[in-house]
Design a protein around this motif. Structure first.
Motif, PDB file in Angstrom:
ATOM      1  N   THR A  30       0.839  -1.217   0.000  1.00  0.00           N
ATOM      2  CA  THR A  30       0.000   0.000   0.000  1.00  0.00           C
ATOM      3  C   THR A  30       0.865   1.256   0.000  1.00  0.00           C
ATOM      4  O   THR A  30       0.583   2.223  -0.712  1.00  0.00           O
ATOM      5  CB  THR A  30      -0.924   0.010   1.247  1.00  0.00           C
ATOM      6  N   LEU A  31       1.939   1.249   0.789  1.00  0.00           N
ATOM      7  CA  LEU A  31       2.828   2.419   0.840  1.00  0.00           C
ATOM      8  C   LEU A  31       3.403   2.709  -0.540  1.00  0.00           C
ATOM      9  O   LEU A  31       3.537   3.859  -0.947  1.00  0.00           O
ATOM     10  CB  LEU A  31       3.980   2.179   1.821  1.00  0.00           C
ATOM     11  N   LEU A  32       3.754   1.646  -1.255  1.00  0.00           N
ATOM     12  CA  LEU A  32       4.363   1.858  -2.576  1.00  0.00           C
ATOM     13  C   LEU A  32       3.328   2.207  -3.643  1.00  0.00           C
ATOM     14  O   LEU A  32       3.651   2.845  -4.637  1.00  0.00           O
ATOM     15  CB  LEU A  32       5.155   0.611  -2.983  1.00  0.00           C
ATOM     16  N   GLU A  33       2.084   1.792  -3.416  1.00  0.00           N
ATOM     17  CA  GLU A  33       1.046   2.062  -4.412  1.00  0.00           C
ATOM     18  C   GLU A  33       0.371   3.407  -4.225  1.00  0.00           C
ATOM     19  O   GLU A  33      -0.287   3.902  -5.147  1.00  0.00           O
ATOM     20  CB  GLU A  33      -0.026   0.958  -4.358  1.00  0.00           C
ATOM     21  N   THR A  34       0.535   4.018  -3.066  1.00  0.00           N
ATOM     22  CA  THR A  34      -0.201   5.254  -2.809  1.00  0.00           C
ATOM     23  C   THR A  34       0.253   6.383  -3.728  1.00  0.00           C
ATOM     24  O   THR A  34       1.421   6.461  -4.119  1.00  0.00           O
ATOM     25  CB  THR A  34      -0.052   5.700  -1.338  1.00  0.00           C
ATOM     26  N   ASP A  35      -0.685   7.255  -4.070  1.00  0.00           N
ATOM     27  CA  ASP A  35      -0.342   8.476  -4.810  1.00  0.00           C
ATOM     28  C   ASP A  35      -0.145   9.650  -3.859  1.00  0.00           C
ATOM     29  O   ASP A  35       0.188  10.746  -4.286  1.00  0.00           O
ATOM     30  CB  ASP A  35      -1.472   8.839  -5.787  1.00  0.00           C
ATOM     31  N   ASP A  36      -0.403   9.407  -2.589  1.00  0.00           N
ATOM     32  CA  ASP A  36      -0.315  10.491  -1.607  1.00  0.00           C
ATOM     33  C   ASP A  36       1.130  10.609  -1.111  1.00  0.00           C
ATOM     34  O   ASP A  36       1.458  10.223   0.020  1.00  0.00           O
ATOM     35  CB  ASP A  36      -1.286  10.196  -0.452  1.00  0.00           C
ATOM     36  N   LEU A  37       1.983  11.137  -1.968  1.00  0.00           N
ATOM     37  CA  LEU A  37       3.410  11.215  -1.626  1.00  0.00           C
ATOM     38  C   LEU A  37       3.647  12.110  -0.413  1.00  0.00           C
ATOM     39  O   LEU A  37       4.449  11.782   0.470  1.00  0.00           O
ATOM     40  CB  LEU A  37       4.188  11.731  -2.840  1.00  0.00           C
ATOM     41  N   THR A  38       2.945  13.206  -0.359  1.00  0.00           N
ATOM     42  CA  THR A  38       3.139  14.139   0.760  1.00  0.00           C
ATOM     43  C   THR A  38       2.713  13.481   2.076  1.00  0.00           C
ATOM     44  O   THR A  38       3.421  13.577   3.092  1.00  0.00           O
ATOM     45  CB  THR A  38       2.318  15.431   0.525  1.00  0.00           C
ATOM     46  N   GLY A  39       1.561  12.797   2.029  1.00  0.00           N
ATOM     47  CA  GLY A  39       1.093  12.100   3.240  1.00  0.00           C
ATOM     48  C   GLY A  39       2.063  11.018   3.666  1.00  0.00           C
ATOM     49  O   GLY A  39       2.325  10.814   4.856  1.00  0.00           O
ATOM     50  N   LEU A  40       2.645  10.327   2.688  1.00  0.00           N
ATOM     51  CA  LEU A  40       3.606   9.257   2.975  1.00  0.00           C
ATOM     52  C   LEU A  40       4.864   9.839   3.649  1.00  0.00           C
ATOM     53  O   LEU A  40       5.357   9.310   4.645  1.00  0.00           O
ATOM     54  CB  LEU A  40       3.974   8.558   1.667  1.00  0.00           C
ATOM     55  N   GLY A  41       5.340  10.953   3.088  1.00  0.00           N
ATOM     56  CA  GLY A  41       6.536  11.583   3.660  1.00  0.00           C
ATOM     57  C   GLY A  41       6.293  12.069   5.076  1.00  0.00           C
ATOM     58  O   GLY A  41       7.128  11.900   5.967  1.00  0.00           O
ATOM     59  N   GLU A  42       5.120  12.640   5.282  1.00  0.00           N
ATOM     60  CA  GLU A  42       4.775  13.156   6.612  1.00  0.00           C
ATOM     61  C   GLU A  42       4.711  12.009   7.629  1.00  0.00           C
ATOM     62  O   GLU A  42       5.204  12.118   8.755  1.00  0.00           O
ATOM     63  CB  GLU A  42       3.406  13.834   6.493  1.00  0.00           C
ATOM     64  N   LEU A  43       4.140  10.886   7.174  1.00  0.00           N
ATOM     65  CA  LEU A  43       4.020   9.725   8.063  1.00  0.00           C
ATOM     66  C   LEU A  43       5.404   9.154   8.403  1.00  0.00           C
ATOM     67  O   LEU A  43       5.675   8.778   9.549  1.00  0.00           O
ATOM     68  CB  LEU A  43       3.168   8.672   7.349  1.00  0.00           C
ATOM     69  N   ALA A  44       6.285   9.105   7.406  1.00  0.00           N
ATOM     70  CA  ALA A  44       7.640   8.588   7.646  1.00  0.00           C
ATOM     71  C   ALA A  44       8.397   9.502   8.612  1.00  0.00           C
ATOM     72  O   ALA A  44       9.127   9.040   9.491  1.00  0.00           O
ATOM     73  CB  ALA A  44       8.394   8.476   6.317  1.00  0.00           C
ATOM     74  N   ASP A  45       8.210  10.804   8.437  1.00  0.00           N
ATOM     75  CA  ASP A  45       8.881  11.746   9.340  1.00  0.00           C
ATOM     76  C   ASP A  45       8.320  11.597  10.758  1.00  0.00           C
ATOM     77  O   ASP A  45       9.065  11.642  11.748  1.00  0.00           O
ATOM     78  CB  ASP A  45       8.691  13.180   8.825  1.00  0.00           C
ATOM     79  N   THR A  46       7.018  11.369  10.856  1.00  0.00           N
ATOM     80  CA  THR A  46       6.398  11.151  12.169  1.00  0.00           C
ATOM     81  C   THR A  46       6.975   9.883  12.816  1.00  0.00           C
ATOM     82  O   THR A  46       7.334   9.879  13.995  1.00  0.00           O
ATOM     83  CB  THR A  46       4.862  11.004  12.021  1.00  0.00           C
ATOM     84  N   ALA A  47       7.077   8.811  12.015  1.00  0.00           N
ATOM     85  CA  ALA A  47       7.618   7.544  12.554  1.00  0.00           C
ATOM     86  C   ALA A  47       9.049   7.743  13.035  1.00  0.00           C
ATOM     87  O   ALA A  47       9.445   7.249  14.097  1.00  0.00           O
ATOM     88  CB  ALA A  47       7.570   6.468  11.473  1.00  0.00           C
ATOM     89  N   ARG A  48       9.832   8.479  12.262  1.00  0.00           N
ATOM     90  CA  ARG A  48      11.230   8.740  12.651  1.00  0.00           C
ATOM     91  C   ARG A  48      11.273   9.462  13.997  1.00  0.00           C
ATOM     92  O   ARG A  48      12.043   9.104  14.885  1.00  0.00           O
ATOM     93  CB  ARG A  48      11.889   9.586  11.543  1.00  0.00           C
TER      94      ARG A  48
END
Ligand code: SF4
Length: 369
Positions: A30-48
């Motif tokens: 799902t992470l790789l298929e999403t078109d929501d790049l900004t949301g993905l980046g924000e989530l990764a930064d949150t996880a970090r």
């Protein structure tokens, strides 16, 4: 006025991340298929940040060496290797290479040598042991991060010794850690297509497990953007994550975008990966590899602008000064190291982060507040 409802494809994953729950295989796809790049980046930064990360971004002052470009394996993605008969073939004599490393160190004061090479059928096992020993004797304070798992396997074939014994012997004469190269994409289908001459990927895992077993930390990578599909990328992450659960020996993960130039893939029309895919890979790597503390934005392959953005997409390290790197780039003039350090400091600062020079083991050398 009509408003378009935004489909939140990451909602379930976001809940898991905020609850500190491990993501599974399907989440990775799902992470790789999403078109929501900004949301993905924000989530990764949150996880970090949830895992203890701050605004600090690491880099290391290091020298890259390649002792030979002669290789018998012929991986289809490789633009570095040549046969022994090609005019550009070279193999360093040990004393000359050590002399060169010392001369550069006198000038640049690097703290790490990162060295890999082709699998040259004309070198003996003793070359590797002697080269490691002589580098260590000449530069005892420099961390030696040498030889991919594939090269350790090559030494096994040359010597007949078990991989674990080879690692112990190299550690004895000064080897500090293994780089992460040679992993490519673990899936059998992919390996058959891009690296049919390479050993089975289980050897990569077994070699890193053996290194961790003798207290030798290692790094891990994935070379993406060629023939693999999303499921095969996720499978690769899962295998790394399982080994890290078992041993805790990985220091960092480096997603490496495939560069097709001067390879058979260029002739078949392959193009460089996009910044879109590169950022997705950095962010999804951070989210899936919840037990690997450092995710690198390898600026030399991502480009500096993409690496800067990647620092907001889950990466916390930009690798290093990588002086004399030859595999991703043709060798060029040596830029004075202090200038390189300064340009990395500027690169990180311009991305809104705090530069921290580290050693290989992530001890802080200097913080550029
Ligand atoms: S990637 Fe490594 S093993 Fe493969 S051809 Fe290039 S140098 Fe040889």
């Amino acid at each position: 006025m009509a408003t378009a409802a935004r489909l939140d494809t990451l909602a379930e994953i976001r809940e898991k991340v905020l609850a500190n729950e491990r993501l599974d295989f399907d989440d990775g796809v799902t992470l790789l298929e999403t078109d929501d790049l900004t949301g993905l980046g924000e989530l990764a930064d949150t996880a970090r940040r949830l895992r203890g990360g701050s605004d600090e971004v690491f880099f290391v002052n290091n020298l890259y060496l390649n002792f030979t470009n002669v290789c018998r394996v012929k991986c289809k993605f490789c633009a570095f290797a040549v046969t022994g008969k090609q005019p550009s073939a070279y193999t360093w004599e040990i004393d000359k290479l050590v002399e060169h490393a010392v001369e550069v160190h006198d000038r640049e004061r690097y703290s790490e040598i990162h060295m890999v090479g082709g699998e040259n059928p004309h070198l003996e096992y003793s070359y590797y042991v002697d080269l490691t020993r002589e580098l260590h004797d000449a530069l005892p304070d420099v961390h030696l991060k040498l030889y991919t798992a594939s090269e350790i396997h090559h030494m096994h074939k040359l010597s007949g010794l078990p991989h674990a014994q080879i690692l112990a012997e190299l550690q004895e004469v000064g080897l500090g850690s293994l780089p992460g190269g040679g992993a490519e994409v673990f899936a059998d289908r992919v390996r058959r297509l891009v690296a049919p001459g390479k050993e089975h990927p289980d050897n990569w895992i077994a070699t890193h497990r053996a290194a961790h077993g003798i207290g030798m930390p290692t790094h891990c990578t994935m070379l993406y953007g060629h023939v693999e599909n999303y499921e095969e990328r996720v499978d690769h992450w899962m295998r790394l994550r399982d080994l890290q659960d078992e041993t805790g020996g990985f220091l960092a993960f480096v997603p490496l975008p495939f560069h097709p130039e001067n390879t058979v893939f260029q002739r078949r029309g392959w193009r460089f990966s996009t910044g879109y895919d590169d950022l997705k890979m950095v962010a999804a790597s951070r989210l899936m590899l919840d037990n690997i503390p450092n995710i690198k934005a390898y600026w030399i392959m991502l480009s500096t602008p993409v690496a800067q953005v990647a620092l907001h997409y889950g990466a916390n390290d930009i690798q290093g000064t990588v002086m004399e790197e030859q595999i991703a780039h043709a060798a060029g003039a040596v830029t004075p190291q202090e200038e390189k350090v300064q340009s990395l400091v500027t690169l990180i600062r311009d991305a809104g982060r705090i530069p921290v020079q580290r050693d290989t083991l992530y001890n802080v050398v200097r913080t550029f507040a």
